[in-house]
Scaffold this active site. Structure first.
Site, PDB file in Angstrom:
ATOM      1  N   LYS A 183      42.616 -48.515 -68.514  1.00 56.60           N
ATOM      2  CA  LYS A 183      41.973 -48.664 -69.822  1.00 56.60           C
ATOM      3  C   LYS A 183      42.866 -48.019 -70.875  1.00 56.60           C
ATOM      4  CE  LYS A 183      39.189 -46.237 -72.497  1.00 56.60           C
ATOM      5  NZ  LYS A 183      39.664 -46.808 -73.742  1.00 56.60           N
ATOM      6  N   GLU A 202      44.868 -34.348 -67.348  1.00 54.20           N
ATOM      7  CA  GLU A 202      45.902 -33.639 -68.126  1.00 54.20           C
ATOM      8  C   GLU A 202      45.441 -33.649 -69.573  1.00 54.20           C
ATOM      9  OE1 GLU A 202      48.177 -31.766 -67.003  1.00 54.20           O
ATOM     10  OE2 GLU A 202      47.978 -32.366 -64.917  1.00 54.20           O
ATOM     11  N   CYS A 216      50.888 -33.515 -76.672  1.00 53.70           N
ATOM     12  CA  CYS A 216      50.171 -32.439 -75.981  1.00 53.70           C
ATOM     13  C   CYS A 216      51.064 -31.223 -75.843  1.00 53.70           C
ATOM     14  CB  CYS A 216      49.708 -32.920 -74.619  1.00 53.70           C
ATOM     15  SG  CYS A 216      51.024 -33.697 -73.686  1.00 53.70           S
ATOM     16  N   GLU A 232      43.366 -26.748 -80.380  1.00 58.15           N
ATOM     17  CA  GLU A 232      44.431 -27.740 -80.573  1.00 58.15           C
ATOM     18  C   GLU A 232      44.244 -28.458 -81.907  1.00 58.15           C
ATOM     19  OE1 GLU A 232      44.423 -31.428 -78.196  1.00 58.15           O
ATOM     20  OE2 GLU A 232      46.518 -30.981 -77.761  1.00 58.15           O
TER      21      GLU A 232
HETATM   22  P1  NAD Z   1      40.526 -38.884 -75.889  1.00 60.69           P
HETATM   23  O1  NAD Z   1      40.029 -37.906 -74.872  1.00 60.69           O
HETATM   24  O2  NAD Z   1      39.727 -39.106 -77.086  1.00 60.69           O
HETATM   25  O3  NAD Z   1      40.712 -40.317 -75.198  1.00 60.69           O
HETATM   26  C1  NAD Z   1      41.489 -40.504 -74.040  1.00 60.69           C
HETATM   27  C2  NAD Z   1      40.992 -41.750 -73.310  1.00 60.69           C
HETATM   28  O4  NAD Z   1      39.678 -41.498 -72.821  1.00 60.69           O
HETATM   29  C3  NAD Z   1      40.889 -42.965 -74.223  1.00 60.69           C
HETATM   30  O5  NAD Z   1      41.284 -44.115 -73.528  1.00 60.69           O
HETATM   31  C4  NAD Z   1      39.396 -43.004 -74.544  1.00 60.69           C
HETATM   32  O6  NAD Z   1      38.936 -44.270 -74.898  1.00 60.69           O
HETATM   33  C5  NAD Z   1      38.812 -42.544 -73.214  1.00 60.69           C
HETATM   34  N1  NAD Z   1      37.438 -42.030 -73.324  1.00 60.69           N
HETATM   35  C6  NAD Z   1      36.835 -41.505 -74.418  1.00 60.69           C
HETATM   36  N2  NAD Z   1      35.548 -41.170 -74.119  1.00 60.69           N
HETATM   37  C7  NAD Z   1      35.351 -41.486 -72.822  1.00 60.69           C
HETATM   38  C8  NAD Z   1      34.234 -41.382 -71.933  1.00 60.69           C
HETATM   39  N3  NAD Z   1      33.068 -40.883 -72.343  1.00 60.69           N
HETATM   40  N4  NAD Z   1      34.384 -41.805 -70.663  1.00 60.69           N
HETATM   41  C9  NAD Z   1      35.574 -42.283 -70.230  1.00 60.69           C
HETATM   42  N5  NAD Z   1      36.651 -42.440 -71.022  1.00 60.69           N
HETATM   43  C10 NAD Z   1      36.561 -42.026 -72.305  1.00 60.69           C
HETATM   44  O7  NAD Z   1      42.023 -38.417 -76.238  1.00 60.69           O
HETATM   45  P2  NAD Z   1      43.022 -39.071 -77.328  1.00 60.69           P
HETATM   46  O8  NAD Z   1      42.565 -38.691 -78.692  1.00 60.69           O
HETATM   47  O9  NAD Z   1      43.254 -40.499 -77.003  1.00 60.69           O
HETATM   48  O10 NAD Z   1      44.386 -38.301 -76.974  1.00 60.69           O
HETATM   49  C11 NAD Z   1      44.771 -37.098 -77.522  1.00 60.69           C
HETATM   50  C12 NAD Z   1      44.545 -35.962 -76.536  1.00 60.69           C
HETATM   51  O11 NAD Z   1      45.267 -36.195 -75.344  1.00 60.69           O
HETATM   52  C13 NAD Z   1      45.029 -34.630 -77.059  1.00 60.69           C
HETATM   53  O12 NAD Z   1      44.093 -33.628 -76.750  1.00 60.69           O
HETATM   54  C14 NAD Z   1      46.307 -34.406 -76.264  1.00 60.69           C
HETATM   55  O13 NAD Z   1      46.694 -33.052 -76.136  1.00 60.69           O
HETATM   56  C15 NAD Z   1      45.967 -35.025 -74.963  1.00 60.69           C
HETATM   57  N6  NAD Z   1      47.168 -35.365 -74.197  1.00 60.69           N
HETATM   58  C16 NAD Z   1      47.475 -34.647 -73.071  1.00 60.69           C
HETATM   59  C17 NAD Z   1      48.635 -34.926 -72.360  1.00 60.69           C
HETATM   60  C18 NAD Z   1      48.984 -34.165 -71.108  1.00 60.69           C
HETATM   61  O14 NAD Z   1      49.723 -34.692 -70.290  1.00 60.69           O
HETATM   62  N7  NAD Z   1      48.486 -32.952 -70.940  1.00 60.69           N
HETATM   63  C19 NAD Z   1      49.486 -35.948 -72.806  1.00 60.69           C
HETATM   64  C20 NAD Z   1      49.145 -36.652 -73.964  1.00 60.69           C
HETATM   65  C21 NAD Z   1      47.978 -36.364 -74.641  1.00 60.69           C
END
Ligand code: NAD
Length: 486
Positions: A174, A253, A287, A388
């Site tokens: 997804k 992650e 991140c 963050e």
């Molecule tokens: P997010 O958590 O809002 O979304 C991530 C994914 O989860 C998206 O595809 C979203 O549609 C899905 N999602 C949202 N609600 C959900 C639910 N209830 N059930 C299942 N799936 C759901 O994160 P974002 O805004 O897309 O990304 C930014 C975040 O990602 C930041 O916090 C960043 O630090 C983190 N990040 C971490 C790493 C790492 O490797 N540690 C790498 C990149 C980004």
């Protein structure tokens, strides 16, 4: 009319049963619609998972060499479309051309890398008793459910998909709603490669839509064996809880609050450039972005002056314009969130040294542009030093001895990437030993990763169960069976 794109399920492109779509816009100019994507339902997602489950045995039995060939053929097609993938990424996510091109090339290299690893990741024979054949094999876990964020919309999906496929798993992915287009284009490459190599239908599936529909359906389906999630802490913790309750293998992650320590031995200009690159590169939307600079008393004033100069030199703009040096935020809500933290910082009593404003006027009017932000006079317990902020935002604090610096570094709930700028090798070694972070950078920005070494965080940044990337990235997708044969 913008182009409407479909899901990829069971070897073919399909509309959602909902008949609904959502638009993806260029964050540098929201009057440009990049494309319309399927607003998929639980039923669409279940269809994709069923297809992946049906293909599971055949793909698991496919020779590793064939699986590797499929990954290599995909990489070749991505390579041939490198420029187009780069522009697609810029237009939906907002990176600069150079940043996007780096990410696209990383994704290509990941496919080539796991094409090779597929061959020699199998198990091992051990010395048993004289008349005993003692060995272990690695078997694929089955169906992988992959949920990915928008901020690296091609590299992160590829570093999950390639090891899953190399080890014989089938998958449903997804993409984020903000940036699904570049992954869709990768699926076109996979679709063509699958024809060439004769990959069964259903091995890889792409379902666009909301987290609460598609993401939740992935979590709920009993045929999903592994869930690999990258995204926010809030969503990740919920996913971890549900997946473990349902006895699925899960890795999450998440976010971080990454520090860089500036040693008294450091060259101040070099330190300011390192922090600026970690804080303002990719608009701070990584991140691993640097959000805390922890600077020795003796260097503080000179450092702040140099860092503000770095911030002043940033030219926000559209990523395909040659003179832009920082792209926009990906969305209105991400921009608002950064601006809220600017206000919070002021309320908490920190000094706004530079930036913190939304940019408007001509070229900025239809985009989500901000100035890079530098705060000083911060305490480590302020929200702006603990939570963050997913934007170009850094707080500068001071320390007087090494123990204090390490204490400040570790005094957050997160633990992804910690850096030190130093000319002192002993100090660097102590830093490596004492910080509770999954990635440690000496004289490098906290951002930037190599594909052939493990990656992951500690504490609230990660489930800490399995690492991604490198050969270790394949462990998550396999289960070991140990055989004693007399
Ligand atoms: P997010 O958590 O809002 O979304 C991530 C994914 O989860 C998206 O595809 C979203 O549609 C899905 N999602 C949202 N609600 C959900 C639910 N209830 N059930 C299942 N799936 C759901 O994160 P974002 O805004 O897309 O990304 C930014 C975040 O990602 C930041 O916090 C960043 O630090 C983190 N990040 C971490 C790493 C790492 O490797 N540690 C790498 C990149 C980004």
């Amino acid at each position: 009319m913008p182009e409407t794109y479909q899901n990829y399920i069971d070897g073919e492109w399909r509309d959602s049963e909902t008949g609904e779509t959502f638009d993806v816009k260029n964050p540098a100019d929201t009057s440009e619609v990049v494309g319309s994507f399927q607003r998929s339902s639980e039923a669409d997602t279940n269809g994709a998972i069923d297809a992946a489950a049906s293909a599971e045995d055949e793909w698991a039995d496919t020779p590793a060499a064939t699986r590797g060939e499929f990954l290599r053929e995909t990489a070749k097609r991505m390579d041939a479309r490198e420029e187009e993938l780069t522009e697609t990424l810029v237009r939906e996510e907002g990176k600069l051309r150079g940043e996007a091109n780096g990410e696209v090339n990383r994704a290509i290299d990941i496919f080539y890398y796991y094409a090779e690893r597929a061959l020699d990741y199998a198990g091992e024979r051990k010395k048993g008793a004289a008349d005993q054949n003692l060995y272990y094999v690695r078997e694929p876990m089955g169906v992988a459910g992959l949920i990915v964020p928008w901020n690296y919309p091609i590299a992160i999906p590829c570093w999950k998909m390639a090891p899953a496929l190399a080890t014989g798993n089938t998958l449903v992915i997804k993409p984020s709603k903000e940036a699904p287009n570049v992954l869709r284009a990768v699926f076109e490459c996979m679709d063509e490669a699958a024809d060439e190599v004769d990959v069964p239908d259903g091995v890889f599936n792409f379902v666009s839509g909301g987290g609460e529909e598609v993401g939740q359906a992935i979590l709920d389906h009993e045929e999903v064996d592994t869930v690999s999630f990258t995204g926010s802490r809030q969503v990740g913790e919920m996913i971890y809880e549900q997946a473990t309750e349902d006895h699925k293998r899960v890795q999450t992650e998440l976010g971080s609050k990454n520090p860089t320590v500036v040693s008294p031995s450091a060259d101040v200009q070099e330190a300011a450039e390192t922090v600026a690159s970690g804080a303002f590169g990719v608009t701070g939307q990584a991140c691993t972005a640097t959000e805390r600079a922890i600077v020795h008393d003796s260097q503080y004033e000179e450092f702040v002056e140099a860092l503000v100069e770095e911030a002043e030199s940033v030219e926000p703009g559209f990523g395909l314009d040659d003179d832009s040096t920082m792209g926009p935020h990906v969305s209105e809500s991400e921009l608002e969130s950064t601006l809220e933290y600017v206000e919070r910082g002021k309320e908490e009593g920190a000094t706004l040294e530079y930036g913190g404003e939304r940019l408007d006027g001509d070229e900025y009017d239809d985009g989500y542009f901000v100035q890079p932000t530098v705060f000083t006079d911060v305490d480590n317990d302020m929200d702006i030093m603990q939570e963050e902020v997913f934007g170009p935002f850094v707080g500068v604090t001071t320390y007087s001895d090494f123990e204090e610096a390490v204490e400040l570094v570790n005094d957050v709930e997160f633990g992804l990437s910690a850096g030190i700028v130093t000319d002192d090798h002993t100090e660097a070694n102590r830093f490596i030993d004492e910080v509770d972070f999954g990635v440690v950078k000496v004289n490098e920005a906290t951002t930037g990763l190599e594909l052939h070494v493990p990656f992951g965080g500690m504490n609230a940044s990660s489930s800490e169960t399995y690492r991604e990337q490198g050969e270790e990235g394949m462990d998550f997708f396999t289960i070991i069976k140990t055989v004693y044969e007399d």
